[in-house]
Scaffold this motif. Structure first.
Motif, PDB file in Angstrom:
ATOM      1  N   GLY A 155       5.753   5.000 -10.561  1.00  0.00           N
ATOM      2  CA  GLY A 155       6.756   4.074 -10.040  1.00  0.00           C
ATOM      3  C   GLY A 155       6.143   3.005  -9.150  1.00  0.00           C
ATOM      4  O   GLY A 155       6.531   1.828  -9.226  1.00  0.00           O
ATOM      5  N   ALA A 156       5.189   3.411  -8.301  1.00  0.00           N
ATOM      6  CA  ALA A 156       4.531   2.438  -7.428  1.00  0.00           C
ATOM      7  C   ALA A 156       3.753   1.413  -8.260  1.00  0.00           C
ATOM      8  O   ALA A 156       3.754   0.218  -7.954  1.00  0.00           O
ATOM      9  N   ARG A 157       3.102   1.895  -9.335  1.00  0.00           N
ATOM     10  CA  ARG A 157       2.382   0.969 -10.228  1.00  0.00           C
ATOM     11  C   ARG A 157       3.349   0.010 -10.905  1.00  0.00           C
ATOM     12  O   ARG A 157       3.101  -1.209 -10.968  1.00  0.00           O
ATOM     13  N   LEU A 158       4.459   0.541 -11.424  1.00  0.00           N
ATOM     14  CA  LEU A 158       5.444  -0.321 -12.087  1.00  0.00           C
ATOM     15  C   LEU A 158       6.028  -1.350 -11.131  1.00  0.00           C
ATOM     16  O   LEU A 158       6.394  -2.456 -11.546  1.00  0.00           O
ATOM     17  N   ALA A 159       6.096  -0.992  -9.828  1.00  0.00           N
ATOM     18  CA  ALA A 159       6.648  -1.913  -8.834  1.00  0.00           C
ATOM     19  C   ALA A 159       5.641  -2.964  -8.399  1.00  0.00           C
ATOM     20  O   ALA A 159       5.997  -3.904  -7.679  1.00  0.00           O
ATOM     21  N   GLY A 160       4.382  -2.810  -8.808  1.00  0.00           N
ATOM     22  CA  GLY A 160       3.376  -3.814  -8.459  1.00  0.00           C
ATOM     23  C   GLY A 160       2.619  -3.536  -7.184  1.00  0.00           C
ATOM     24  O   GLY A 160       2.032  -4.468  -6.594  1.00  0.00           O
ATOM     25  N   ASP A 187      -6.896   4.999  -5.515  1.00  0.00           N
ATOM     26  CA  ASP A 187      -7.745   5.815  -4.654  1.00  0.00           C
ATOM     27  C   ASP A 187      -7.235   7.249  -4.683  1.00  0.00           C
ATOM     28  O   ASP A 187      -6.018   7.482  -4.840  1.00  0.00           O
ATOM     29  N   THR A 188      -8.132   8.205  -4.503  1.00  0.00           N
ATOM     30  CA  THR A 188      -7.720   9.613  -4.417  1.00  0.00           C
ATOM     31  C   THR A 188      -8.405  10.264  -3.230  1.00  0.00           C
ATOM     32  O   THR A 188      -9.491   9.842  -2.802  1.00  0.00           O
ATOM     33  N   ARG A 226      -2.307  -1.122  -3.806  1.00  0.00           N
ATOM     34  CA  ARG A 226      -3.151   0.049  -3.574  1.00  0.00           C
ATOM     35  C   ARG A 226      -2.276   1.291  -3.581  1.00  0.00           C
ATOM     36  O   ARG A 226      -1.253   1.346  -2.890  1.00  0.00           O
ATOM     37  N   ILE A 227      -2.673   2.284  -4.387  1.00  0.00           N
ATOM     38  CA  ILE A 227      -1.920   3.536  -4.496  1.00  0.00           C
ATOM     39  C   ILE A 227      -2.894   4.684  -4.250  1.00  0.00           C
ATOM     40  O   ILE A 227      -3.811   4.907  -5.050  1.00  0.00           O
ATOM     41  N   VAL A 228      -2.715   5.369  -3.133  1.00  0.00           N
ATOM     42  CA  VAL A 228      -3.588   6.477  -2.755  1.00  0.00           C
ATOM     43  C   VAL A 228      -2.896   7.788  -3.086  1.00  0.00           C
ATOM     44  O   VAL A 228      -1.766   8.025  -2.639  1.00  0.00           O
ATOM     45  N   ALA A 229      -3.549   8.638  -3.869  1.00  0.00           N
ATOM     46  CA  ALA A 229      -3.003   9.950  -4.223  1.00  0.00           C
ATOM     47  C   ALA A 229      -3.743  11.026  -3.436  1.00  0.00           C
ATOM     48  O   ALA A 229      -4.980  11.009  -3.346  1.00  0.00           O
ATOM     49  N   VAL A 230      -2.986  11.960  -2.858  1.00  0.00           N
ATOM     50  CA  VAL A 230      -3.550  13.038  -2.041  1.00  0.00           C
ATOM     51  C   VAL A 230      -3.118  14.377  -2.614  1.00  0.00           C
ATOM     52  O   VAL A 230      -1.921  14.618  -2.827  1.00  0.00           O
ATOM     53  N   VAL A 253       0.858  -1.184   0.000  1.00  0.00           N
ATOM     54  CA  VAL A 253       0.000   0.000   0.000  1.00  0.00           C
ATOM     55  C   VAL A 253       0.891   1.229   0.000  1.00  0.00           C
ATOM     56  O   VAL A 253       1.785   1.374   0.851  1.00  0.00           O
ATOM     57  N   CYS A 254       0.665   2.139  -0.961  1.00  0.00           N
ATOM     58  CA  CYS A 254       1.465   3.360  -1.084  1.00  0.00           C
ATOM     59  C   CYS A 254       0.557   4.576  -1.025  1.00  0.00           C
ATOM     60  O   CYS A 254      -0.587   4.541  -1.491  1.00  0.00           O
ATOM     61  N   VAL A 255       1.067   5.660  -0.459  1.00  0.00           N
ATOM     62  CA  VAL A 255       0.360   6.940  -0.445  1.00  0.00           C
ATOM     63  C   VAL A 255       1.294   8.003  -0.986  1.00  0.00           C
ATOM     64  O   VAL A 255       2.455   8.092  -0.567  1.00  0.00           O
ATOM     65  N   VAL A 256       0.795   8.797  -1.930  1.00  0.00           N
ATOM     66  CA  VAL A 256       1.584   9.874  -2.531  1.00  0.00           C
ATOM     67  C   VAL A 256       0.931  11.206  -2.176  1.00  0.00           C
ATOM     68  O   VAL A 256      -0.228  11.440  -2.521  1.00  0.00           O
TER      69      VAL A 256
END
Length: 367
Positions: free
Chosen positions: A205-210, A234-235, A213-217, A189-192
């Motif tokens: 980069g998080a998507r390419l790493a697999g 998620d946003t 869940r990637i949350v953008a803020v 799980v990553c949050v940007v």
């Protein structure tokens, strides 16, 4: 030779596009005919006078791409006709840092570069017989530039140079922060925090790493839509309750990886506090203002969170930037969606204005 360039005459004043002189490359140096240059926040940061290491007068610009025109004595890494991306973070391959494999912080030419000079302590830029300093060893707000060969990444000639320019700084910084600094693991799980070019790069980069869940803020709904386009699952509109919301979304623990790409120290603190207890890593990509400090409650560290910084995304320029460009050519990165404005060198101040208004993601000057 006579070239047109955008000169920072005084801090806090508009850049002046004018004719300057550029000398021929010396040993180990390369003359590059620039095709495109991104307008990056670092240029604006220095022009404003906020950068404690800034200097004037100088020719600004560092996010460039072009074609090698001539090379100096002893140059072996590139040759005339090669397509190259300029590197403010060189890679000599031989200094103590390059040999360690643990960092991209090459020290071979750092001292002179930081002062605005080429490795021999002189400049190739001048005006009326008086030297003009080079910015970040690159000075790409110009038709041509002379740079050390170790500060150029040779890329595929199939890659449009306009799209190559963002890889010289912002895009590589964000992608690299996820791939090379944090080393995001599949299923995480990553949050940007912040969805400008660097933040969107971290999403990519998080998507390419697999990441699962990637949350953008961000404060901008438009930028959050961009984040979804590039891979965010998620946003969230930024606010004082962001950390509490993120914890509630992760079983009370926080994210495996967080990335800060705003330069705001309060947001940096949120990135630390949103990182998972026990193993969360918070990576700082943004550049804070002069004299600002980041306050961290020690308990957040004692309970296992780690905090790190990422310069140019940990990317080794000559080795890894070409690999990122190849991933773009393979369809894994949508660079076209990141270029929001195209302009001439004469419009460089408009590029700054668009950036301050957060209008678009990246303005690119084409020559």
């Amino acid at each position: 030779m006579k070239i047109r360039a955008a000169v920072l005459e005084e801090f806090g004043q508009p850049l002046v596009v004018q004719e300057v002189d550029l000398a021929e490359p010396k040993a180990g140096e390369v003359l590059v005919h620039l095709s495109a240059c991104g307008v990056c926040h670092t240029d604006l940061y220095t022009a404003s006078g906020a950068d404690p290491t800034g200097y004037a007068p100088c020719v600004l610009g560092h996010e460039g791409a072009g074609v090698v025109e001539r090379v100096g004595e002893g140059v072996t890494l590139v040759r005339p006709g090669d397509h190259v991306i300029t590197l403010f973070a060189p890679e000599c391959g031989a200094c103590v840092h390059c040999l360690s494999g643990r960092t991209n912080r090459c020290v071979a030419i750092r001292d002179q570069q930081g002062l605005g000079y080429l490795p021999d302590g002189t400049t190739r830029l001048s005006r009326g017989g008086e030297p003009l300093r080079h910015f970040m060893g690159t000075s790409t707000f110009a038709e041509y530039t002379v740079m050390p060969e170790i500060a150029l990444a040779k890329v595929s000639s199939e890659a449009p140079l306009e799209g190559c320019a963002p890889f010289a700084c912002g895009l590589s910084t964000g992608i690299g922060a996820a791939l090379y600094t944090a080393r995001v693991e599949p299923g995480s799980v990553c949050v940007v925090f912040g969805c400008g070019l660097v933040g969107l790069g971290a999403v990519i980069g998080a998507r390419l790493a697999g990441a699962e869940r990637i949350v953008a803020v961000d404060l901008s709904a438009e930028r959050l839509a961009q984040a979804r386009h590039h891979g965010a699952t998620d946003t969230r509109i930024a606010g004082d309750d962001t950390v509490d919301w993120l914890r509630s979304e992760t079983g009370g623990f926080g994210a495996d990886y967080t990335f800060e790409a705003t330069g705001n120290v309060q947001v940096m603190r949120q990135a630390v506090e949103a990182a998972r207890e026990a193993w969360g890593m918070a990576t700082m990509c943004g550049v804070a203002g002069k004299g600002e400090t980041l306050e961290i409650v020690p308990r957040f560290l004692i309970t296992g969170r780690r905090v790190t910084g990422s310069s140019f995304g940990g990317v080794k320029g000559r080795t890894q930037v070409p690999q990122l460009v190849d991933r773009w050519l393979a369809g894994e990165i949508d660079v076209d969606a990141l270029i929001s404005h195209r302009m001439s060198l004469d419009d460089v101040e408009r590029g700054f204005e668009l950036m301050e208004r957060q209008d678009g993601i990246r303005s690119v000057i084409t020559f």
